[in-house]
Design an enzyme around this catalytic site. Structure first.
Site, PDB file in Angstrom:
ATOM      1  N   GLU A   1       0.846  -1.192   0.000  1.00 29.27           N
ATOM      2  CA  GLU A   1       0.000   0.000   0.000  1.00 29.27           C
ATOM      3  C   GLU A   1       0.882   1.243   0.000  1.00 29.27           C
ATOM      4  O   GLU A   1       1.782   1.357   0.797  1.00 29.27           O
ATOM      5  CB  GLU A   1      -0.891  -0.023   1.247  1.00 29.27           C
TER       6      GLU A   1
ATOM      7  N   LYS B   1       8.248  -1.622  -2.348  1.00 23.49           N
ATOM      8  CA  LYS B   1       7.632  -0.838  -1.271  1.00 23.49           C
ATOM      9  C   LYS B   1       8.707  -0.248  -0.362  1.00 23.49           C
ATOM     10  O   LYS B   1       8.677   0.933  -0.003  1.00 23.49           O
ATOM     11  CB  LYS B   1       6.663  -1.723  -0.489  1.00 23.49           C
TER      12      LYS B   1
ATOM     13  N   CYS C   1       6.208   4.420   9.037  1.00 19.29           N
ATOM     14  CA  CYS C   1       6.843   3.661   7.962  1.00 19.29           C
ATOM     15  C   CYS C   1       8.297   3.990   7.675  1.00 19.29           C
ATOM     16  O   CYS C   1       9.118   3.080   7.559  1.00 19.29           O
ATOM     17  CB  CYS C   1       6.048   3.854   6.681  1.00 19.29           C
TER      18      CYS C   1
HETATM   19  C1  UDX Z   1       0.363  -0.835   8.355  1.00 16.57           C
HETATM   20  C2  UDX Z   1       1.045  -1.986   7.670  1.00 16.57           C
HETATM   21  O1  UDX Z   1       0.332  -3.118   7.781  1.00 16.57           O
HETATM   22  C3  UDX Z   1       2.462  -2.016   8.068  1.00 16.57           C
HETATM   23  O2  UDX Z   1       3.156  -3.086   7.573  1.00 16.57           O
HETATM   24  C4  UDX Z   1       2.981  -0.780   7.485  1.00 16.57           C
HETATM   25  O3  UDX Z   1       4.355  -0.756   7.448  1.00 16.57           O
HETATM   26  C5  UDX Z   1       2.406   0.368   8.256  1.00 16.57           C
HETATM   27  O4  UDX Z   1       1.057   0.346   8.105  1.00 16.57           O
HETATM   28  P1  UDX Z   1      -1.038  -0.015  10.221  1.00 16.57           P
HETATM   29  O5  UDX Z   1      -2.314  -0.308   9.529  1.00 16.57           O
HETATM   30  O6  UDX Z   1      -0.547   1.386  10.233  1.00 16.57           O
HETATM   31  O7  UDX Z   1       0.085  -0.967   9.609  1.00 16.57           O
HETATM   32  O8  UDX Z   1      -0.952  -0.625  11.647  1.00 16.57           O
HETATM   33  P2  UDX Z   1      -1.984  -0.517  12.829  1.00 16.57           P
HETATM   34  O9  UDX Z   1      -2.769   0.733  12.711  1.00 16.57           O
HETATM   35  O10 UDX Z   1      -1.206  -0.823  14.047  1.00 16.57           O
HETATM   36  O11 UDX Z   1      -3.007  -1.706  12.510  1.00 16.57           O
HETATM   37  C6  UDX Z   1      -2.722  -3.055  12.603  1.00 16.57           C
HETATM   38  C7  UDX Z   1      -3.927  -3.759  13.218  1.00 16.57           C
HETATM   39  O12 UDX Z   1      -3.719  -5.156  13.170  1.00 16.57           O
HETATM   40  C8  UDX Z   1      -4.190  -3.403  14.686  1.00 16.57           C
HETATM   41  O13 UDX Z   1      -5.485  -2.892  14.816  1.00 16.57           O
HETATM   42  C9  UDX Z   1      -4.008  -4.730  15.420  1.00 16.57           C
HETATM   43  O14 UDX Z   1      -4.892  -4.878  16.505  1.00 16.57           O
HETATM   44  C10 UDX Z   1      -4.292  -5.730  14.333  1.00 16.57           C
HETATM   45  N1  UDX Z   1      -3.707  -7.047  14.566  1.00 16.57           N
HETATM   46  C11 UDX Z   1      -2.409  -7.201  14.852  1.00 16.57           C
HETATM   47  C12 UDX Z   1      -4.516  -8.186  14.473  1.00 16.57           C
HETATM   48  O15 UDX Z   1      -5.712  -8.076  14.232  1.00 16.57           O
HETATM   49  N2  UDX Z   1      -3.963  -9.421  14.642  1.00 16.57           N
HETATM   50  C13 UDX Z   1      -2.654  -9.589  14.950  1.00 16.57           C
HETATM   51  O16 UDX Z   1      -2.190 -10.722  15.106  1.00 16.57           O
HETATM   52  C14 UDX Z   1      -1.846  -8.430  15.051  1.00 16.57           C
HETATM   53  C1  UDX Z   2       4.606   7.340   3.733  1.00 12.90           C
HETATM   54  C2  UDX Z   2       4.626   7.222   2.201  1.00 12.90           C
HETATM   55  O1  UDX Z   2       4.489   8.528   1.620  1.00 12.90           O
HETATM   56  C3  UDX Z   2       3.513   6.303   1.730  1.00 12.90           C
HETATM   57  O2  UDX Z   2       3.580   6.125   0.328  1.00 12.90           O
HETATM   58  C4  UDX Z   2       3.642   4.960   2.429  1.00 12.90           C
HETATM   59  O3  UDX Z   2       2.591   4.106   2.061  1.00 12.90           O
HETATM   60  C5  UDX Z   2       3.660   5.142   3.941  1.00 12.90           C
HETATM   61  O4  UDX Z   2       4.702   6.058   4.309  1.00 12.90           O
HETATM   62  P1  UDX Z   2       3.171   8.704   5.495  1.00 12.90           P
HETATM   63  O5  UDX Z   2       4.200   8.268   6.472  1.00 12.90           O
HETATM   64  O6  UDX Z   2       1.738   8.516   5.809  1.00 12.90           O
HETATM   65  O7  UDX Z   2       3.400   7.977   4.090  1.00 12.90           O
HETATM   66  O8  UDX Z   2       3.364  10.269   5.210  1.00 12.90           O
HETATM   67  P2  UDX Z   2       4.327  11.146   4.305  1.00 12.90           P
HETATM   68  O9  UDX Z   2       3.497  12.174   3.667  1.00 12.90           O
HETATM   69  O10 UDX Z   2       5.186  10.342   3.428  1.00 12.90           O
HETATM   70  O11 UDX Z   2       5.218  11.903   5.395  1.00 12.90           O
HETATM   71  C6  UDX Z   2       6.166  11.238   6.207  1.00 12.90           C
HETATM   72  C7  UDX Z   2       6.905  12.227   7.067  1.00 12.90           C
HETATM   73  O12 UDX Z   2       7.785  13.039   6.287  1.00 12.90           O
HETATM   74  C8  UDX Z   2       6.007  13.207   7.818  1.00 12.90           C
HETATM   75  O13 UDX Z   2       6.474  13.400   9.129  1.00 12.90           O
HETATM   76  C9  UDX Z   2       6.129  14.479   7.020  1.00 12.90           C
HETATM   77  O14 UDX Z   2       5.874  15.622   7.766  1.00 12.90           O
HETATM   78  C10 UDX Z   2       7.579  14.405   6.572  1.00 12.90           C
HETATM   79  N1  UDX Z   2       7.859  15.189   5.356  1.00 12.90           N
HETATM   80  C11 UDX Z   2       7.279  14.847   4.175  1.00 12.90           C
HETATM   81  C12 UDX Z   2       8.730  16.265   5.419  1.00 12.90           C
HETATM   82  O15 UDX Z   2       9.270  16.598   6.483  1.00 12.90           O
HETATM   83  N2  UDX Z   2       8.991  16.981   4.274  1.00 12.90           N
HETATM   84  C13 UDX Z   2       8.425  16.664   3.075  1.00 12.90           C
HETATM   85  O16 UDX Z   2       8.716  17.356   2.076  1.00 12.90           O
HETATM   86  C14 UDX Z   2       7.542  15.562   3.021  1.00 12.90           C
END
Ligand code: UDX
Ligand code: UDX
Length: 463
Positions: free
Chosen positions: A162, A221, A277
């Site tokens: 994603e 990714k 991430c």
């Molecule tokens: C995601 C991606 O999956 C991760 O790999 C990526 O790098 C960051 O974004 P995210 O959706 O942000 O993770 O994580 P989070 O909001 O913590 O959600 C994960 C969910 O999975 C939680 O709600 C947790 O309760 C659930 N979970 C975890 C299960 O249902 N079963 C498990 O065994 C572990």
């Molecule tokens: C990132 C990737 O963009 C997305 O494609 C992936 O799926 C998940 O990780 P996210 O972490 O949600 O997304 O936000 P992003 O907009 O990438 O920003 C990451 C961090 O960088 C933030 O703290 C943001 O403030 C910072 N940032 C971003 C800067 O400081 N300067 C910039 O020009 C852009």
């Protein structure tokens, strides 16, 4: 295989919004999002869609449209797995905090648990899709577990990372730059890829749906996130040089960004990148490179993290030195706690680290964030384990409105680029603060000239 029933394990920042859009765009597919966390599921099912656990512009409306029609949130994991033809794994994969690879490698225990559960429950053939970001070749491990512990049914493993960014998740999902699907090169693998392509093709044009082998997809990714983070660290490294030379980082960013080969996005100097991430994925990449003995490759990418840590540290240092080398007992107001605007997510937010540094200096940190709750802030600080929770509670307070947070403060630090900060009554804020009144703009967000006219000492990143 024609897909009529999808299950997604993990109702987090990725699983929740992604499934909501699939359900909205594919009314003939039943989509069930399951999670072990029953409170989270209850929140997704809250009658008032504004109470869903994730704040993303536009998401509540999508959930409202699809929930109860073909979008369901449930804790009945086995049932959802059993019924689905296609299962997304969207559980979190945090950096390991123990054992081999501690502090670097991705912790895959939740992924393995999911795989074992899918194997145990499945009575019909399934396509299992890795949505979580995973180290290269994880699909192999998942396949192994499924084939060895399953009930003799066929599994195909796809990688479908994603790329949505938080704060713009709905937009990114509706109009993705690309959808990436990796699968086996065998005939069965290609058929599985096609089934998932057909789901996305309901709203994404075919030329934006890329198909590759599994390993390319998994690695892409990590590489995409590494490149994005690298740009932020690159511009941040130059911001320090600007401060020494009289150049202005915004002007430099504009000048280089107009070169179409460089491009203008992701060149905003800041207090440092956060989010769940960037750091995790680069550490993971570094770990993988090291495990193959590619030390130069590992060192090259590790530098992105080192620069980011430095950027955060030097921001808190600047606050302390500017405030006459002591912030003890001084109220420092933070505007923003989330890692970026338009999200309530605080994971790895720079604000946490700046607060931690300032609390080490006995500052009183007073936070206002439009979307983050007090408990979350304390949780974030406690997670660092720098000091006891009681002390974090003593030094960090939060406020319901920005004006109270800033009242009697020696300085304000802008940590998140929320748009509303620009429109505050800055004259009123100035009048309520101790003098000289400082603003440390960690996002180069505010109108500096206006603030200086009011009387503020206004300091930015990179000028
Ligand atoms: C995601 C991606 O999956 C991760 O790999 C990526 O790098 C960051 O974004 P995210 O959706 O942000 O993770 O994580 P989070 O909001 O913590 O959600 C994960 C969910 O999975 C939680 O709600 C947790 O309760 C659930 N979970 C975890 C299960 O249902 N079963 C498990 O065994 C572990
Ligand atoms: C990132 C990737 O963009 C997305 O494609 C992936 O799926 C998940 O990780 P996210 O972490 O949600 O997304 O936000 P992003 O907009 O990438 O920003 C990451 C961090 O960088 C933030 O703290 C943001 O403030 C910072 N940032 C971003 C800067 O400081 N300067 C910039 O020009 C852009």
């Amino acid at each position: 295989m024609k897909i009529t029933n999808i299950c997604c394990i993990g109702a987090g920042y990725v699983g929740g919004p992604t499934m909501a859009i699939i359900a909205q765009k594919c009314p003939n597919i039943k989509v069930t999002v399951v999670d072990l966390n029953s409170e989270r599921i209850a929140n997704w099912n809250d009658e008032n869609v504004n109470n869903i656990p994730i704040f993303e512009p536009g998401l509540a409306e999508v959930v409202k449209e699809a929930r109860g029609r073909n979008l369901f949130f449930s804790t009945e994991v086995d049932k959802a797995i059993d019924e689905a033809q296609l299962i997304f794994i969207s559980v979190n994969t945090p950096t390991k905090t123990y054992g081999t690879g501690k502090g670097m490698a991705a912790d895959l225990k939740y992924i393995e648990l999911c795989a074992r559960q899918i194997a145990r429950v499945s009575k019909t053939d399934k396509i299992v899709v890795e949505k979580s970001t995973l180290p290269v070749r994880t699909a192999e491990a998942i396949k192994n577990i499924l084939d060895n512990t399953g009930n003799g049914v066929q599994f195909q493993i796809l990688s479908n990372p994603e790329f949505l960014a938080e704060g713009t998740a709905v937009e990114d999902l509706l109009m993705p730059d690309r959808v990436l699907i990796g699968g086996d090169t065998t005939l069965e693998g290609q058929k599985a890829i096609q089934s998932l392509v057909d789901v996305y093709a309901n709203w994404v044009s075919k030329d934006r749906i890329l198909t590759t082998n599994v390993w390319s997809s998994e690695l892409s990714k990590l590489v995409a996130n590494a490149f994005l983070a690298q740009r932020v660290s690159s511009i941040n490294s130059m911001s320090e040089l600007c401060e020494k030379t009289g150049a202005n980082i915004s002007e430099v960013a504009r000048a280089i960004g107009m070169d179409s080969r460089i491009g203008s996005k992701f060149l905003k100097a800041s207090v440092g990148f956060g989010g769940s991430c960037f750091q995790k994925d680069i550490l993971n990449l570094v770990y993988i490179a090291k495990s193959f003995g590619l030390n130069e490759v590992a060192d090259y990418w590790e530098q992105v993290i080192i620069m980011n840590d430095h950027q955060k540290k030097r921001f808190s240092k600047k606050i302390v030195t500017t405030l006459y080398n002591t912030v003890a007992d001084k109220k420092i107001a933070f505007l923003g706690w989330a890692f970026k605007k338009d999200t309530n997510d605080t994971r790895e937010s720079a604000a946490i680290y700046i607060a931690d540094d300032l609390i080490n200096e006995h500052a009183k940190v007073a936070v206002f964030d439009p979307k983050v709750e007090h408990e979350q802030m304390i949780y974030d600080l406690d997670y660092l384990e720098t000091r006891k929770s009681d002390l974090n509670k003593k030094y960090l307070s939060s406020f319901e409105n920005p004006y109270s947070a800033c009242e009697n403060a020696h300085a304000i630090a802008i940590l998140t680029e929320w748009d509303e900060f620009k429109n505050y009554d800055w004259e009123k804020i100035y009048n309520s603060m101790l003098k000289p009144a400082f603003v440390f703009d960690g996002r180069n967000l505010l109108d500096g000239e206006k603030l200086k006219q009011i009387g503020f000492q206004y300091l930015t990143i990179g000028s």
